[in-house]
Motif scaffolding. Structure first.
Motif, PDB file in Angstrom:
ATOM      1  N   LYS A  44       0.876  -1.169   0.000  1.00 25.30           N
ATOM      2  CA  LYS A  44       0.000   0.000   0.000  1.00 25.30           C
ATOM      3  C   LYS A  44       0.909   1.214   0.000  1.00 25.30           C
ATOM      4  CE  LYS A  44      -3.987   2.108   2.202  1.00 25.30           C
ATOM      5  NZ  LYS A  44      -4.947   2.012   3.304  1.00 25.30           N
ATOM      6  N   ASP A  45       0.710   2.068  -0.980  1.00 20.79           N
ATOM      7  CA  ASP A  45       1.599   3.208  -1.189  1.00 20.79           C
ATOM      8  C   ASP A  45       3.011   2.659  -1.396  1.00 20.79           C
ATOM      9  OD1 ASP A  45      -0.631   4.916  -0.857  1.00 20.79           O
ATOM     10  OD2 ASP A  45      -0.360   4.871   1.317  1.00 20.79           O
ATOM     11  N   ASP A  46       3.986   3.146  -0.658  1.00 23.46           N
ATOM     12  CA  ASP A  46       5.361   2.651  -0.802  1.00 23.46           C
ATOM     13  C   ASP A  46       5.768   1.766   0.369  1.00 23.46           C
ATOM     14  OD1 ASP A  46       5.870   3.848  -3.249  1.00 23.46           O
ATOM     15  OD2 ASP A  46       6.481   5.743  -2.331  1.00 23.46           O
ATOM     16  N   VAL A  47       4.789   1.121   0.984  1.00 24.49           N
ATOM     17  CA  VAL A  47       5.074   0.263   2.133  1.00 24.49           C
ATOM     18  C   VAL A  47       4.719  -1.186   1.792  1.00 24.49           C
ATOM     19  CG1 VAL A  47       4.502  -0.247   4.534  1.00 24.49           C
ATOM     20  CG2 VAL A  47       4.687   2.120   3.775  1.00 24.49           C
ATOM     21  N   LEU A  48       5.668  -2.065   2.029  1.00 32.52           N
ATOM     22  CA  LEU A  48       5.427  -3.493   1.888  1.00 32.52           C
ATOM     23  C   LEU A  48       4.991  -4.002   3.256  1.00 32.52           C
ATOM     24  CD1 LEU A  48       5.800  -5.618  -0.415  1.00 32.52           C
ATOM     25  CD2 LEU A  48       7.881  -6.294   0.785  1.00 32.52           C
ATOM     26  N   ALA A  49       3.766  -4.473   3.339  1.00 33.51           N
ATOM     27  CA  ALA A  49       3.234  -4.994   4.601  1.00 33.51           C
ATOM     28  C   ALA A  49       3.328  -6.507   4.575  1.00 33.51           C
ATOM     29  CB  ALA A  49       1.791  -4.544   4.797  1.00 33.51           C
ATOM     30  N   VAL A  50       4.055  -7.034   5.533  1.00 35.48           N
ATOM     31  CA  VAL A  50       4.213  -8.474   5.685  1.00 35.48           C
ATOM     32  C   VAL A  50       3.242  -8.890   6.777  1.00 35.48           C
ATOM     33  CG1 VAL A  50       5.824 -10.306   6.264  1.00 35.48           C
ATOM     34  CG2 VAL A  50       6.628  -8.270   5.029  1.00 35.48           C
ATOM     35  N   ILE A  51       2.272  -9.716   6.408  1.00 41.43           N
ATOM     36  CA  ILE A  51       1.189 -10.015   7.340  1.00 41.43           C
ATOM     37  C   ILE A  51       1.219 -11.481   7.766  1.00 41.43           C
ATOM     38  CG2 ILE A  51      -1.308 -10.159   7.642  1.00 41.43           C
ATOM     39  CD1 ILE A  51       0.004  -7.473   5.505  1.00 41.43           C
ATOM     40  N   GLU A  52       1.294 -11.681   9.064  1.00 36.50           N
ATOM     41  CA  GLU A  52       1.135 -13.004   9.657  1.00 36.50           C
ATOM     42  C   GLU A  52      -0.304 -13.068  10.155  1.00 36.50           C
ATOM     43  OE1 GLU A  52       1.935 -16.829  11.080  1.00 36.50           O
ATOM     44  OE2 GLU A  52       3.004 -15.585   9.635  1.00 36.50           O
ATOM     45  N   PHE A  61      -7.301 -19.313  25.494  1.00 38.42           N
ATOM     46  CA  PHE A  61      -5.894 -19.504  25.834  1.00 38.42           C
ATOM     47  C   PHE A  61      -5.052 -18.276  25.516  1.00 38.42           C
ATOM     48  CE2 PHE A  61      -7.656 -23.725  24.975  1.00 38.42           C
ATOM     49  CZ  PHE A  61      -7.417 -24.333  26.207  1.00 38.42           C
ATOM     50  N   GLY A  62      -5.706 -17.156  25.226  1.00 42.39           N
ATOM     51  CA  GLY A  62      -5.006 -15.913  24.911  1.00 42.39           C
ATOM     52  C   GLY A  62      -5.395 -15.382  23.545  1.00 42.39           C
ATOM     53  N   ASP A  63      -4.979 -14.161  23.279  1.00 43.84           N
ATOM     54  CA  ASP A  63      -5.245 -13.547  21.982  1.00 43.84           C
ATOM     55  C   ASP A  63      -4.452 -14.272  20.895  1.00 43.84           C
ATOM     56  OD1 ASP A  63      -6.961 -11.550  22.957  1.00 43.84           O
ATOM     57  OD2 ASP A  63      -5.265 -10.276  23.503  1.00 43.84           O
ATOM     58  N   PRO A  64      -5.005 -14.362  19.686  1.00 44.04           N
ATOM     59  CA  PRO A  64      -4.305 -15.081  18.611  1.00 44.04           C
ATOM     60  C   PRO A  64      -2.883 -14.597  18.367  1.00 44.04           C
ATOM     61  CG  PRO A  64      -6.554 -14.578  17.947  1.00 44.04           C
ATOM     62  CD  PRO A  64      -6.309 -13.874  19.262  1.00 44.04           C
ATOM     63  N   GLN A  65      -2.663 -13.288  18.467  1.00 46.39           N
ATOM     64  CA  GLN A  65      -1.330 -12.751  18.187  1.00 46.39           C
ATOM     65  C   GLN A  65      -0.275 -13.218  19.181  1.00 46.39           C
ATOM     66  OE1 GLN A  65      -4.068 -10.945  18.835  1.00 46.39           O
ATOM     67  NE2 GLN A  65      -3.647  -9.209  20.163  1.00 46.39           N
ATOM     68  N   GLN A  66      -0.702 -13.706  20.336  1.00 47.81           N
ATOM     69  CA  GLN A  66       0.252 -14.189  21.335  1.00 47.81           C
ATOM     70  C   GLN A  66       0.898 -15.515  20.934  1.00 47.81           C
ATOM     71  OE1 GLN A  66      -2.609 -13.961  24.616  1.00 47.81           O
ATOM     72  NE2 GLN A  66      -1.250 -12.476  25.592  1.00 47.81           N
ATOM     73  N   VAL A  91      11.404  -0.478  -1.043  1.00 53.46           N
ATOM     74  CA  VAL A  91      10.210  -0.108  -0.275  1.00 53.46           C
ATOM     75  C   VAL A  91      10.521  -0.138   1.212  1.00 53.46           C
ATOM     76  CG1 VAL A  91       8.519  -0.964  -1.954  1.00 53.46           C
ATOM     77  CG2 VAL A  91       9.442  -2.523  -0.243  1.00 53.46           C
ATOM     78  N   ASP A  92       9.714   0.582   1.981  1.00 50.51           N
ATOM     79  CA  ASP A  92       9.749   0.429   3.428  1.00 50.51           C
ATOM     80  C   ASP A  92       8.996  -0.848   3.753  1.00 50.51           C
ATOM     81  OD1 ASP A  92      11.135   2.807   3.952  1.00 50.51           O
ATOM     82  OD2 ASP A  92       9.277   3.978   3.949  1.00 50.51           O
ATOM     83  N   VAL A  93       9.391  -1.505   4.828  1.00 51.56           N
ATOM     84  CA  VAL A  93       8.768  -2.771   5.195  1.00 51.56           C
ATOM     85  C   VAL A  93       8.172  -2.655   6.593  1.00 51.56           C
ATOM     86  CG1 VAL A  93       9.132  -5.242   5.573  1.00 51.56           C
ATOM     87  CG2 VAL A  93      10.417  -4.054   3.791  1.00 51.56           C
ATOM     88  N   ARG A  94       6.986  -3.216   6.735  1.00 52.23           N
ATOM     89  CA  ARG A  94       6.300  -3.224   8.024  1.00 52.23           C
ATOM     90  C   ARG A  94       5.805  -4.647   8.260  1.00 52.23           C
ATOM     91  NH1 ARG A  94       1.467   0.028   7.200  1.00 52.23           N
ATOM     92  NH2 ARG A  94       0.344  -1.918   7.074  1.00 52.23           N
ATOM     93  N   PHE A  95       5.954  -5.137   9.492  1.00 51.23           N
ATOM     94  CA  PHE A  95       5.509  -6.473   9.843  1.00 51.23           C
ATOM     95  C   PHE A  95       4.242  -6.372  10.698  1.00 51.23           C
ATOM     96  CE2 PHE A  95       9.942  -6.838   8.825  1.00 51.23           C
ATOM     97  CZ  PHE A  95      10.007  -8.018   8.104  1.00 51.23           C
ATOM     98  N   ASP A 114       2.917  -2.897  12.510  1.00 53.78           N
ATOM     99  CA  ASP A 114       4.237  -2.903  13.169  1.00 53.78           C
ATOM    100  C   ASP A 114       4.242  -3.809  14.401  1.00 53.78           C
ATOM    101  OD1 ASP A 114       5.918  -1.336  11.554  1.00 53.78           O
ATOM    102  OD2 ASP A 114       5.070   0.501  12.376  1.00 53.78           O
ATOM    103  N   ALA A 115       3.566  -4.919  14.294  1.00 49.73           N
ATOM    104  CA  ALA A 115       3.353  -5.799  15.449  1.00 49.73           C
ATOM    105  C   ALA A 115       4.633  -6.456  15.963  1.00 49.73           C
ATOM    106  CB  ALA A 115       2.325  -6.869  15.110  1.00 49.73           C
ATOM    107  N   PHE A 116       5.600  -6.701  15.117  1.00 50.74           N
ATOM    108  CA  PHE A 116       6.814  -7.381  15.566  1.00 50.74           C
ATOM    109  C   PHE A 116       7.579  -6.527  16.560  1.00 50.74           C
ATOM    110  CE2 PHE A 116       7.800 -10.735  12.083  1.00 50.74           C
ATOM    111  CZ  PHE A 116       6.475 -11.124  12.067  1.00 50.74           C
TER     112      PHE A 116
END
Length: 119
Positions: A44-52, A61-66, A91-95, A114-116
Motif C-alpha cells: 500500500k503506497d510505498d510500504v510493503l506490509a508483511v502479514i502473519e 488460551f489468549g489472543d491469537p497474536q500471542q 520499499v519500506d517494510v512493516r511487519f 508494526d506488530a513485531f
C-alpha cells in the motif's frame, strides 16, 4: 485437511479480503523461503506490509497474536529479506499481524501494524 488447517486457510482468506478492502495490493500469499512461510505480502503506497495471520476459535488460551513466537518472527524476517532482494524492491517494510477469532458466535478481526516491534 485437518480442521486447524481449514481454519487457518479461512482466516487467510478473510485477512486478504480485509486488506483488499483497505486498499492494499496482494503481492504474494503463502510465500515460502527455507523453513518460513509468510502468509501475505501486500503493498500500500510505498510500504510493503508483511502479514502473519493468526486465527483461533476462541480467546480462552489468549489472543491469537500471542501465538507468534520469536523464532518464527526471525524466519519471517529472513524470508522477507530474501523476497525483497530477489525482486529488487525499494520499499519500506512493516511487519503486521492480523488476529482473527472465528466461531459460531461470529468473527472479530484486529489488524496490528508494526506488530513485531511490540513484542
Amino acid at each position: 485437511m485437518a480442521n486447524h488447517n481449514d481454519l487457518g486457510k479461512k482466516g487467510e482468506e478473510i485477512a486478504a479480503d480485509f486488506l483488499l478492502n483497505k486498499g492494499y495490493e496482494i503481492i504474494a500469499k503463502n510465500y515460502v523461503y527455507q523453513k518460513a512461510e509468510v502468509d501475505i505480502i501486500a503493498k500500500k503506497d510505498d510500504v510493503l506490509a508483511v502479514i502473519e495471520v493468526k486465527t483461533r476459535t476462541s480467546k480462552d488460551f489468549g489472543d491469537p497474536q500471542q501465538f507468534l513466537k520469536p523464532k518464527q518472527m526471525q524466519r519471517i524476517i529472513k524470508a522477507v529479506d530474501f523476497f525483497i532482494n530477489d525482486n529488487q524492491l525499494d520499499v519500506d517494510v512493516r511487519f503486521d499481524i492480523i488476529a482473527i477469532v472465528l466461531n459460531k458466535k461470529g468473527m472479530s478481526l484486529e489488524h496490528l501494524e508494526d506488530a513485531f516491534y511490540h513484542f
